[in-house]
Design an enzyme around this catalytic site. Structure first.
Site, PDB file in Angstrom:
ATOM      1  N   SER A 200      68.645  49.525  70.575  1.00 24.27           N
ATOM      2  CA  SER A 200      69.294  48.650  69.600  1.00 24.27           C
ATOM      3  C   SER A 200      70.415  47.878  70.280  1.00 24.27           C
ATOM      4  O   SER A 200      70.156  47.126  71.216  1.00 24.27           O
ATOM      5  CB  SER A 200      69.798  49.473  68.407  1.00 24.27           C
ATOM      6  OG  SER A 200      70.247  48.632  67.371  1.00 24.27           O
ATOM      7  N   THR A 201      71.648  48.069  69.851  1.00 28.17           N
ATOM      8  CA  THR A 201      72.767  47.285  70.390  1.00 28.17           C
ATOM      9  C   THR A 201      72.867  47.436  71.907  1.00 28.17           C
ATOM     10  O   THR A 201      73.015  48.534  72.426  1.00 28.17           O
ATOM     11  CB  THR A 201      74.089  47.730  69.751  1.00 28.17           C
ATOM     12  OG1 THR A 201      73.949  47.731  68.341  1.00 28.17           O
ATOM     13  CG2 THR A 201      75.228  46.812  70.162  1.00 28.17           C
TER      14      THR A 201
ATOM     15  N   HIS B 120      65.876  46.510  67.858  1.00 23.99           N
ATOM     16  CA  HIS B 120      66.281  45.989  66.549  1.00 23.99           C
ATOM     17  C   HIS B 120      66.745  44.541  66.687  1.00 23.99           C
ATOM     18  O   HIS B 120      67.900  44.271  66.984  1.00 23.99           O
ATOM     19  CB  HIS B 120      67.402  46.848  65.954  1.00 23.99           C
ATOM     20  CG  HIS B 120      67.010  48.282  65.785  1.00 23.99           C
ATOM     21  ND1 HIS B 120      67.924  49.313  65.893  1.00 23.99           N
ATOM     22  CD2 HIS B 120      65.812  48.865  65.528  1.00 23.99           C
ATOM     23  CE1 HIS B 120      67.305  50.464  65.695  1.00 23.99           C
ATOM     24  NE2 HIS B 120      66.021  50.221  65.485  1.00 23.99           N
TER      25      HIS B 120
ATOM     26  N   MET C 145      73.255  52.053  68.304  1.00 25.22           N
ATOM     27  CA  MET C 145      73.990  52.853  67.324  1.00 25.22           C
ATOM     28  C   MET C 145      73.021  53.506  66.350  1.00 25.22           C
ATOM     29  O   MET C 145      71.999  52.925  65.997  1.00 25.22           O
ATOM     30  CB  MET C 145      74.970  51.956  66.557  1.00 25.22           C
ATOM     31  CG  MET C 145      75.926  52.702  65.650  1.00 25.22           C
ATOM     32  SD  MET C 145      77.134  53.638  66.615  1.00 25.22           S
ATOM     33  CE  MET C 145      78.213  54.234  65.304  1.00 25.22           C
TER      34      MET C 145
ATOM     35  N   ASP D  62      67.933  56.160  64.922  1.00 20.63           N
ATOM     36  CA  ASP D  62      66.539  55.728  64.979  1.00 20.63           C
ATOM     37  C   ASP D  62      65.964  56.029  66.359  1.00 20.63           C
ATOM     38  O   ASP D  62      66.563  55.696  67.384  1.00 20.63           O
ATOM     39  CB  ASP D  62      66.442  54.225  64.683  1.00 20.63           C
ATOM     40  CG  ASP D  62      65.006  53.746  64.569  1.00 20.63           C
ATOM     41  OD1 ASP D  62      64.131  54.551  64.215  1.00 20.63           O
ATOM     42  OD2 ASP D  62      64.757  52.546  64.838  1.00 20.63           O
TER      43      ASP D  62
END
Length: 343
Positions: A162-163, A188, A282, A285
């Protein structure tokens, strides 16, 4: 506990007002100032010392990318880019932004609410992120040291993040080539961003074919497939090899596409032939799905804390027993190749 202090930078008064209302709906966030261009923003940074800044790209006098290049060396501030132009967003990430969000096309009260929840979530993540020097992990090609892995038939690589993962993934993929097992990726990203990201990644990693996922597509050696924004990607296997499906659906583990959905499908069809890595991001998931891969005989790697922009997803996976090995970002490809040779 003190509130997260946010500076909103956008040349549209309506956007500034909308963002402020959405952010301050969360009691843990305070908008300390707004600015209409880079010069106003710099003055506000000096005066108010915000914890996080949201930044438009297309602005008068100086665009957001130019501003970032000047800002980050002087003020290492977590910046969330807010843009309707995906390609400019990736330029901004290269310049030092930690995250991005697509400007909303508001069609209903519900869609505005969903965007607000996403923006609040990203601000809360950004305040915990390390501001990595621009260019450190962005589309960095590392010279390959490993030999061609033996017996890659029926093997598959799965990566989630993600991030920070949009910048981290190229460090891994740059070490792949036409003999690498097929690779499926969930990061994401908003709808509309993933195809441009795939094109840009392929341009920097000429050893592999990178593309956005399409339902029914078979994934072969030397291919890297990026899940579409707002669609879950699953992997299946038949006599012709591994293939994928893409479908809309409810968020799983807070996201669509979900890393858990992809990992769990890989665990089911690949069993001990799965090699998976969970990258910076973060939340949780991917942790459940990664554990499923490990429990089905697959090999799993977690990005280590030092090299993560946000040590969230890899931490949850590691503490939950889903990670076989932790490794620095730049070593993950080698770790996977070494395991392929062992098997």
């Amino acid at each position: 506990m003190s509130k997260i202090r946010v500076l909103i930078v956008d040349d549209s008064p309506l956007i500034r007002q909308t963002f402020q209302k959405l952010l301050e709906a969360d009691e843990s966030i305070e908008v300390i100032a707004t600015a209409g261009d880079a010069y106003e923003a710099r003055d506000a940074i000096v005066k108010y010392k915000p914890d996080v800044m949201t930044l438009d790209i297309e602005m008068p006098r100086m665009n957001g990318i130019q501003f970032l290049k000047k800002l980050i060396p002087q003020f290492p501030l977590p910046v969330i880019v807010c843009s309707s132009l995906p390609i400019n967003t990736f330029d901004a990430l290269e310049a030092g932004a930690v995250d991005y969000v697509r400007k909303p096309v508001i069609t209903s009260t519900e869609s505005l609410k969903r965007f607000g929840e996403d923006l609040v979530s990203r601000v809360k993540v950004a305040v915990t992120a390390k501001v990595i020097k621009a260019g450190k992990y962005v589309f960095q090609v590392k010279e390959r040291k490993h030999e061609k892995p033996i017996n890659v038939e029926d093997k598959i690589i799965a990566i989630g993040g993600s991030t920070g993962a949009t910048e981290a993934l190229p460090v891994i993929v740059s070490q792949f080539d036409e003999n690498t097992p097929p690779c499926v990726v969930v990061i994401h990203m908003p709808e509309g961003f993933t195809n441009l990201y795939a094109q840009r990644l392929e341009a920097s990693c000429p050893g592999v074919k990178v593309m956005e996922a399409k339902s029914g597509m078979y994934v072969k050696k030397g291919m890297v497939v990026i899940a579409q924004g707002n669609k879950h990607m699953k992997v299946f296997k038949d006599s012709n090899g591994y293939f994928i499906t893409c479908s809309s659906g409810k968020r799983v583990s807070g996201h669509c596409p979900s890393v858990d959905v992809m990992f769990e499908s890989v665990a089911g069809c690949a069993k001990g032939n799965a090699y998976a890595a969970i990258l910076t991001g973060m939340g949780s998931d991917g942790a459940r799905g990664l554990l499923s891969i490990r429990n089905n005989g697959g090999f799993t790697v977690g990005q280590d804390e030092e090299s993560c922009l946000v040590y969230g997803m890899p931490k949850v996976a590691f503490t939950g027993g889903a990670v076989c090995v932790q490794a620095k970002l730049e070593d993950i490809a080698d770790v996977i190749y070494n395991k392929l040779r062992e098997r």
